[in-house]
Design an enzyme around this catalytic site. Structure first.
Site, PDB file in Angstrom:
ATOM      1  N   ARG A  46      13.755   3.495-101.875  1.00 11.57           N
ATOM      2  CA  ARG A  46      13.536   2.101-101.725  1.00 11.57           C
ATOM      3  C   ARG A  46      14.021   0.980-102.826  1.00 11.57           C
ATOM      4  NH1 ARG A  46      11.570  -1.448 -97.671  1.00 11.57           N
ATOM      5  NH2 ARG A  46      10.081   0.265 -97.193  1.00 11.57           N
ATOM      6  N   ILE A  60       5.982  -3.956-106.794  1.00 11.03           N
ATOM      7  CA  ILE A  60       4.923  -3.323-105.851  1.00 11.03           C
ATOM      8  C   ILE A  60       5.592  -2.039-105.368  1.00 11.03           C
ATOM      9  CG2 ILE A  60       3.291  -4.800-105.351  1.00 11.03           C
ATOM     10  CD1 ILE A  60       5.142  -5.797-102.984  1.00 11.03           C
ATOM     11  N   PRO A  61       6.081  -1.022-106.020  1.00 12.82           N
ATOM     12  CA  PRO A  61       6.813   0.225-105.363  1.00 12.82           C
ATOM     13  C   PRO A  61       6.120   0.690-104.437  1.00 12.82           C
ATOM     14  CG  PRO A  61       5.657   0.822-107.401  1.00 12.82           C
ATOM     15  CD  PRO A  61       5.708  -0.718-107.249  1.00 12.82           C
ATOM     16  N   HIS A  62       6.778   1.112-103.164  1.00 14.37           N
ATOM     17  CA  HIS A  62       6.562   1.856-101.906  1.00 14.37           C
ATOM     18  C   HIS A  62       7.486   2.521-101.260  1.00 14.37           C
ATOM     19  CE1 HIS A  62       7.528  -2.266-100.897  1.00 14.37           C
ATOM     20  NE2 HIS A  62       7.853  -2.055 -99.534  1.00 14.37           N
ATOM     21  N   GLY A  63       7.290   3.291-100.618  1.00 14.01           N
ATOM     22  CA  GLY A  63       8.458   4.339 -99.947  1.00 14.01           C
ATOM     23  C   GLY A  63       8.915   3.545 -98.800  1.00 14.01           C
TER      24      GLY A  63
END
Length: 143
Positions: A46, A60-63
């Site tokens: 991402r 806001i790290p997310h996949g």
């Protein structure tokens, strides 16, 4: 089930690299039973496509969508790095890892975005002395 528990909130006096922060976000979500360890790769993918830096010291790290199978349940991790993180060139203090089942991540993202769009609120979050205090100020995400 609450997406955020006290055990998923941490405060570090020092800073971290973006890679270390992504790994810690993943480790917390793994401990919460929300993701498999492979989720960190989804977060890296991402970031390579688009930075999850949101402004106001927040990332806001997310996949990616292709890695939904790494998500077992919706949950958040919140880590405050008082020494800061260089997030692909942007200064970050708060790293909020997000794992969302189905479309739940969109609702969780919007709640976090609303919270961090208020500069007074961000100052209160930055001033929290303990994980308990920080958790109390974030607990609205469970509503």
């Amino acid at each position: 089930m609450d997406v955020l528990t006290l055990g998923q909130v941490r405060i570090h006096n020092g800073g971290a690299t973006q890679e270390t922060a992504l790994q810690e976000a993943t480790d917390i979500l793994v401990s919460a039973g929300a993701v498999t360890p492979a989720y960190v790769d989804a977060m890296r993918q991402r970031e390579e496509t688009v930075s999850t830096y949101m402004g106001n010291g927040l990332a806001i790290p997310h996949g990616t969508n292709e890695t939904k199978d790494a998500i077992l349940a919706s949950a958040l991790s919140v880590v405050r790095y008082d020494g800061g993180v260089n997030w692909a060139g942007d200064p970050v203090t708060f790293v909020v890892g997000i794992a969302g089942r189905g479309d739940e991540h969109l609702e969780i993202l919007s709640q976090i975005a609303i919270l961090f769009s208020d500069e007074d609120e961000v100052e209160r979050l930055a001033a929290a002395q303990t994980p308990d205090e920080l958790f109390a100020r974030l607990s609205a995400v469970n509503d």
